[in-house]
Design a protein around this motif. Structure first.
Motif, PDB file in Angstrom:
ATOM      1  N   PHE A 108       0.857  -1.187   0.000  1.00 33.24           N
ATOM      2  CA  PHE A 108       0.000   0.000   0.000  1.00 33.24           C
ATOM      3  C   PHE A 108       0.886   1.227   0.000  1.00 33.24           C
ATOM      4  CE2 PHE A 108      -2.309  -3.332   2.216  1.00 33.24           C
ATOM      5  CZ  PHE A 108      -3.512  -3.324   1.532  1.00 33.24           C
ATOM      6  N   HIS A 109       0.489   2.226  -0.733  1.00 31.94           N
ATOM      7  CA  HIS A 109       1.282   3.451  -0.831  1.00 31.94           C
ATOM      8  C   HIS A 109       0.481   4.601  -0.229  1.00 31.94           C
ATOM      9  CE1 HIS A 109       3.860   1.065  -3.422  1.00 31.94           C
ATOM     10  NE2 HIS A 109       2.744   0.624  -3.966  1.00 31.94           N
ATOM     11  N   LEU A 110       1.044   5.187   0.839  1.00 30.14           N
ATOM     12  CA  LEU A 110       0.344   6.242   1.570  1.00 30.14           C
ATOM     13  C   LEU A 110       1.049   7.578   1.352  1.00 30.14           C
ATOM     14  CD1 LEU A 110       0.049   4.222   4.902  1.00 30.14           C
ATOM     15  CD2 LEU A 110      -1.826   4.689   3.323  1.00 30.14           C
ATOM     16  N   ALA A 111       0.254   8.618   1.150  1.00 31.15           N
ATOM     17  CA  ALA A 111       0.828   9.959   1.003  1.00 31.15           C
ATOM     18  C   ALA A 111       1.300  10.450   2.377  1.00 31.15           C
ATOM     19  CB  ALA A 111      -0.209  10.910   0.425  1.00 31.15           C
ATOM     20  N   GLY A 112       2.037  11.542   2.396  1.00 28.08           N
ATOM     21  CA  GLY A 112       2.570  12.093   3.633  1.00 28.08           C
ATOM     22  C   GLY A 112       1.488  12.376   4.672  1.00 28.08           C
ATOM     23  N   ASP A 113       0.278  12.725   4.209  1.00 34.15           N
ATOM     24  CA  ASP A 113      -0.813  13.023   5.152  1.00 34.15           C
ATOM     25  C   ASP A 113      -1.598  11.765   5.542  1.00 34.15           C
ATOM     26  OD1 ASP A 113      -2.175  12.412   2.848  1.00 34.15           O
ATOM     27  OD2 ASP A 113      -3.235  14.330   2.691  1.00 34.15           O
ATOM     28  N   GLY A 114      -1.109  10.580   5.137  1.00 35.18           N
ATOM     29  CA  GLY A 114      -1.761   9.332   5.545  1.00 35.18           C
ATOM     30  C   GLY A 114      -2.797   8.808   4.573  1.00 35.18           C
ATOM     31  N   ARG A 115      -3.095   9.589   3.535  1.00 35.76           N
ATOM     32  CA  ARG A 115      -4.107   9.120   2.581  1.00 35.76           C
ATOM     33  C   ARG A 115      -3.567   7.979   1.738  1.00 35.76           C
ATOM     34  NH1 ARG A 115      -6.092  12.922  -2.092  1.00 35.76           N
ATOM     35  NH2 ARG A 115      -5.916  11.097  -3.431  1.00 35.76           N
ATOM     36  N   LEU A 116      -4.422   6.978   1.491  1.00 34.93           N
ATOM     37  CA  LEU A 116      -4.033   5.871   0.618  1.00 34.93           C
ATOM     38  C   LEU A 116      -4.126   6.352  -0.831  1.00 34.93           C
ATOM     39  CD1 LEU A 116      -3.317   2.831   0.518  1.00 34.93           C
ATOM     40  CD2 LEU A 116      -5.763   2.381   0.264  1.00 34.93           C
ATOM     41  N   VAL A 117      -2.993   6.319  -1.540  1.00 34.19           N
ATOM     42  CA  VAL A 117      -2.985   6.847  -2.912  1.00 34.19           C
ATOM     43  C   VAL A 117      -2.665   5.781  -3.949  1.00 34.19           C
ATOM     44  CG1 VAL A 117      -2.517   9.258  -2.368  1.00 34.19           C
ATOM     45  CG2 VAL A 117      -0.601   7.644  -2.518  1.00 34.19           C
ATOM     46  N   GLY A 118      -2.189   4.609  -3.491  1.00 36.59           N
ATOM     47  CA  GLY A 118      -1.874   3.565  -4.459  1.00 36.59           C
ATOM     48  C   GLY A 118      -1.784   2.214  -3.785  1.00 36.59           C
ATOM     49  N   MET A 150     -11.050   0.732  -3.982  1.00 38.42           N
ATOM     50  CA  MET A 150     -12.229   1.412  -3.462  1.00 38.42           C
ATOM     51  C   MET A 150     -11.841   2.385  -2.337  1.00 38.42           C
ATOM     52  SD  MET A 150     -14.626  -1.899  -3.953  1.00 38.42           S
ATOM     53  CE  MET A 150     -15.889  -1.646  -2.888  1.00 38.42           C
ATOM     54  N   LEU A 151     -10.915   1.965  -1.493  1.00 37.29           N
ATOM     55  CA  LEU A 151     -10.444   2.872  -0.427  1.00 37.29           C
ATOM     56  C   LEU A 151      -9.772   4.104  -1.026  1.00 37.29           C
ATOM     57  CD1 LEU A 151      -8.987   0.208   2.043  1.00 37.29           C
ATOM     58  CD2 LEU A 151     -10.904   1.746   2.532  1.00 37.29           C
ATOM     59  N   ILE A 152      -8.993   3.894  -2.076  1.00 40.63           N
ATOM     60  CA  ILE A 152      -8.324   5.023  -2.739  1.00 40.63           C
ATOM     61  C   ILE A 152      -9.379   5.991  -3.288  1.00 40.63           C
ATOM     62  CG2 ILE A 152      -6.857   5.699  -4.688  1.00 40.63           C
ATOM     63  CD1 ILE A 152      -5.470   2.901  -4.349  1.00 40.63           C
ATOM     64  N   GLY A 153     -10.390   5.413  -3.930  1.00 46.70           N
ATOM     65  CA  GLY A 153     -11.453   6.235  -4.521  1.00 46.70           C
ATOM     66  C   GLY A 153     -12.202   7.050  -3.471  1.00 46.70           C
ATOM     67  N   ARG A 154     -12.268   6.522  -2.260  1.00 43.50           N
ATOM     68  CA  ARG A 154     -12.946   7.250  -1.175  1.00 43.50           C
ATOM     69  C   ARG A 154     -12.011   8.191  -0.431  1.00 43.50           C
ATOM     70  NH1 ARG A 154     -16.829   2.661   1.517  1.00 43.50           N
ATOM     71  NH2 ARG A 154     -17.627   1.892  -0.467  1.00 43.50           N
ATOM     72  N   ARG A 155     -10.814   8.329  -0.898  1.00 38.65           N
ATOM     73  CA  ARG A 155      -9.797   9.175  -0.249  1.00 38.65           C
ATOM     74  C   ARG A 155      -9.602   8.774   1.208  1.00 38.65           C
ATOM     75  NH1 ARG A 155      -9.699  14.252  -3.439  1.00 38.65           N
ATOM     76  NH2 ARG A 155     -11.358  14.069  -4.974  1.00 38.65           N
ATOM     77  N   ALA A 156      -9.626   7.484   1.470  1.00 38.99           N
ATOM     78  CA  ALA A 156      -9.533   7.006   2.854  1.00 38.99           C
ATOM     79  C   ALA A 156      -8.099   7.125   3.364  1.00 38.99           C
ATOM     80  CB  ALA A 156      -9.981   5.549   2.910  1.00 38.99           C
ATOM     81  N   SER A 157      -7.966   7.259   4.675  1.00 40.10           N
ATOM     82  CA  SER A 157      -6.656   7.245   5.337  1.00 40.10           C
ATOM     83  C   SER A 157      -6.649   6.106   6.357  1.00 40.10           C
ATOM     84  CB  SER A 157      -6.396   8.575   6.058  1.00 40.10           C
ATOM     85  OG  SER A 157      -6.383   9.630   5.135  1.00 40.10           O
ATOM     86  N   PRO A 158      -6.570   4.854   5.880  1.00 41.91           N
ATOM     87  CA  PRO A 158      -6.665   3.715   6.800  1.00 41.91           C
ATOM     88  C   PRO A 158      -5.448   3.631   7.717  1.00 41.91           C
ATOM     89  CG  PRO A 158      -6.466   2.978   4.502  1.00 41.91           C
ATOM     90  CD  PRO A 158      -6.357   4.461   4.492  1.00 41.91           C
ATOM     91  N   ASP A 159      -5.655   3.051   8.874  1.00 42.05           N
ATOM     92  CA  ASP A 159      -4.593   2.853   9.846  1.00 42.05           C
ATOM     93  C   ASP A 159      -3.525   1.924   9.251  1.00 42.05           C
ATOM     94  OD1 ASP A 159      -3.095   2.295  12.099  1.00 42.05           O
ATOM     95  OD2 ASP A 159      -4.482   0.715  12.750  1.00 42.05           O
ATOM     96  N   PRO A 160      -2.284   2.380   9.157  1.00 40.73           N
ATOM     97  CA  PRO A 160      -1.242   1.554   8.530  1.00 40.73           C
ATOM     98  C   PRO A 160      -1.078   0.188   9.198  1.00 40.73           C
ATOM     99  CG  PRO A 160      -0.440   3.802   8.855  1.00 40.73           C
ATOM    100  CD  PRO A 160      -1.770   3.711   9.536  1.00 40.73           C
ATOM    101  N   ALA A 161      -1.262   0.128  10.509  1.00 41.58           N
ATOM    102  CA  ALA A 161      -1.103  -1.157  11.196  1.00 41.58           C
ATOM    103  C   ALA A 161      -2.172  -2.141  10.734  1.00 41.58           C
ATOM    104  CB  ALA A 161      -1.180  -0.950  12.705  1.00 41.58           C
ATOM    105  N   SER A 162      -3.393  -1.646  10.479  1.00 47.06           N
ATOM    106  CA  SER A 162      -4.453  -2.520   9.984  1.00 47.06           C
ATOM    107  C   SER A 162      -4.156  -2.976   8.557  1.00 47.06           C
ATOM    108  CB  SER A 162      -5.805  -1.806  10.002  1.00 47.06           C
ATOM    109  OG  SER A 162      -6.103  -1.366  11.296  1.00 47.06           O
ATOM    110  N   LEU A 163      -3.623  -2.081   7.757  1.00 49.22           N
ATOM    111  CA  LEU A 163      -3.278  -2.455   6.376  1.00 49.22           C
ATOM    112  C   LEU A 163      -2.228  -3.562   6.375  1.00 49.22           C
ATOM    113  CD1 LEU A 163      -2.996   1.017   4.590  1.00 49.22           C
ATOM    114  CD2 LEU A 163      -4.829  -0.666   4.343  1.00 49.22           C
TER     115      LEU A 163
END
Ligand SMILES: Cc1cc2nc3c(=O)[nH]c(=O)nc-3n(C[C@H](O)[C@H](O)[C@H](O)COP(=O)(O)OP(=O)(O)OC[C@H]3O[C@@H](n4cnc5c(N)ncnc54)[C@H](O)[C@@H]3O)c2cc1C
Ligand code: FES
Lengths: 109, 411
Positions: free
Chosen positions: B357-367, B386-399
């Motif tokens: 998973f690729h997260l932006a600096g602000d925590g948003r999932l972007v890829g 789908m998470l990317i499309g929703r601009r989600a910022s999922p918890d990295p530990a859960s990912l």
């Protein structure tokens, strides 16, 4: 649910072997099927392979009454077999399903 | 009123747009103009099944004669469009009457970039973009023959896999220090490279090609700077694609890495739209970053979106980019834009499959990017998309935790 007359009923799996809004693969007598449990707790069965490039649909994602193919995301309504989105345009064959004594049975022709 | 819509380019985007016009209630005339003789067909199989499966491959048709007739789509095949007369609202065709339009969609795709080194020419370097080219290559990939692929991108590597499947030898020559370019994270590219090597593909990276020679026995040679030359029966260059934007350029439409369109896929002429590989567009999910994608799903999504825009029903384009590529029994899938990420989080998957998973600096999932058997990765990538499309910022530990279902992060 389709009202086809089934020639034989085959036990596919335990009813609780499939999560709600999910799908599993069932192989029987050289054929492969996909068996679904809908969010409303109804069970359905279709041919197991996508009509686009013959990929196992059971690896795909179930969303409400839609199964999305894992290869190129073609969509089918698994309750009717209808093709719902590019690139699929050929419908899936469906089979009747009964749940008895905690078992899922599918009716084969 | 829009009564006549002309689509130029009968590929993925053009064919999907024609269907989508009807799905959205358009009752006027639709002409789908394409210079190829075939019914609209899918290109991805050209470097996969069409080279390997069966005896006589046939194009994977997107729109059959029956469906064209059912939807009242006039497929003008074998017709090259020469120019757009914007003032008269007409598309000029070679050897045919011009077609008047109220709205025009340009979906002319891209063409294979030509190899520009001394000695390279049509007699010794092949390309792969059309069904005819795939047929010609298939005939050449006989058991024991030698294929040399110039360019270690998706098409070149898929071609090498097809050659191995047919019992041919394959060498891939890449100019960059690694395969698959910047669009694919290095860890994933390494998995694909290792698999090709294990299948017997010779891979040469960081190579500089000096020239192509034809040997006295009719075989061909790729001469490399400072290394041994590579000889083969067939040379294919897979070094990228160039957007097919000549019609737009001559008509004075704005260009920017292909035809420049806005968020509704409109060109600088409000009656002309563009879709698919030929155009660059600002992506709403990525702060309006201008992208040009060469991806099958984008061509479909663009076709659908452009159809709506032409009917005044459009919305800003925000479909999550998605791509797949097949190598032996491995599939690579990429959703979103990994290069927008600052942090990578890996989720262990069963077997050799890999999911990042690729997260932006602000925590948003972007890829999200993955490689493995298709069945092992597809669901997870789809949920990530789908998470990317929703601009989600999922918890990295859960990912990172395979015990946490991605579906549960959706709410
Ligand atoms: C070998 C190969 C393998 C691929 N594999 C994958 C893959 O695995 N995954 C993936 O996501 N994507 C893949 N792609 C990319 C995908 O196929 C393209 O992104 C998609 O086809 C783009 O659709 P398009 O409609 O924009 O262009 P195209 O499909 O190229 O269609 C454009 C059409 O316009 C016609 N045309 C051009 N100019 C004119 C003119 N002046 N007059 C009339 N007609 C004209 C062309 O002849 C062509 O038929 C692959 C592409 C190739 C070539
Ligand atoms: S194989 Fe199912 S959509 Fe292509």
């Amino acid at each position: 649910m389709p009202t086809a007359i089934a020639a034989s009923w085959v036990e596919a799996c335990a009813a609780d072997a499939i999560d709600e809004e999910d799908v599993i693969r069932f192989d029987h007598a050289g054929r492969t099927f996909a068996i679904y449990r809908s969010p409303d707790d109804d069970y359905f069965a279709t041919d197991g392979l996508c009509t686009h490039e013959k990929v196992h649909l059971a690896d795909g994602l179930v969303m409400d009454t839609i199964i999305e193919c894992p290869k190129h995301n073609g969509r089918f309504d698994y309750t009717t077999g209808k093709a719902k989105g590019a690139p699929v345009c050929v419908d899936l064959k469906t089979y009747p399903v009964r749940v008895e004594g905690g078992k899922v049975l599918i009716g084969l022709d | 009123m829009t009564e006549r819509i002309v689509i130029v380019g009968a590929g993925e985007a053009g064919a999907r747009a024609a269907l989508a016009l009807r799905e959205n209630g358009f009752a006027g005339a639709i002409a789908l103009v394409g210079e190829e003789a075939h019914l609209p067909y899918e290109r991805p199989p050209l470097s996969k099944a069409a080279l390997i499966d069966g005896d006589a491959p046939r194009p994977a048709t997107i729109l059959t004669e029956e469906r064209l007739a059912e939807h009242g789509i006039d497929h003008v095949a074998g017709a090259s469009a020469l120019a757009i007369d914007r003032a008269a609202h007409r598309l000029t065709l070679q050897d045919r009457d011009p077609l008047p339009y109220d709205r025009l969609l340009i979906a002319t795709g891209a063409r294979a970039r030509r190899l520009a080194v001394p000695g390279a020419g049509p007699d010794n370097v092949h390309y792969l973009r059309s069904f005819g080219e795939a047929e010609a290559l298939r005939r050449r990939l006989s058991p024991g023959s030698r294929l040399v692929v110039i360019g270690g991108g998706f098409i070149g590597l898929e071609l090498a896999a097809a050659a191995r499947a047919r019992g041919a030898e394959a060498t891939v020559i890449e100019m960059a220090p690694r395969l698959l370019g910047r669009a694919v994270p290095a860890d994933l590219a390494a998995v694909i490279a290792a698999r090709h090597a294990a299948e017997g593909v010779a891979i040469i990276i960081g190579a500089a090609i000096e020239r192509i020679e034809t040997l006295p026995d009719g075989r061909h040679r790729v001469v490399l700077a400072g290394r041994d030359p590579v000889d083969g029966d067939t040379i294919v260059a897979g070094i990228g694609a160039v957007p097919e934007a000549a019609l737009a350029a001559e008509a004075g439409l704005a260009l920017d890495n292909g035809i420049a369109v806005d968020t509704h896929l409109a060109t600088s002429d409000p009656d002309i739209f563009a879709a698919g590989d030929c155009c660059s567009f600002p992506h709403a999910l990525y702060g309006g970053r201008r992208l040009r994608l060469e991806a099958w799903r984008n061509a479909q999504d663009h076709g659908n979106a452009a159809a709506k825009s032409m009917l005044g029903l459009g919305e800003p384009y925000a479909a999550v980019p998605w791509f797949w590529s097949d190598h032996y029994d491995l599939t690579l899938q990429i959703a979103g834009l990994p290069d927008e990420g600052a942090v990578t989080v890996s989720r262990p998957l069963a077997g050799d499959a890999r999911l990042d998973f690729h997260l932006a600096g602000d925590g948003r999932l972007v890829g999200a990017s993955a490689v493995g058997p298709n069945g092992a990765i597809a669901r997870e990538v789809r949920l990530a998309e789908m998470l990317i499309g929703r601009r989600a910022s999922p918890d990295p530990a859960s990912l990172a935790d395979p015990a946490v279902k991605l579906k549960s992060l959706m709410v």
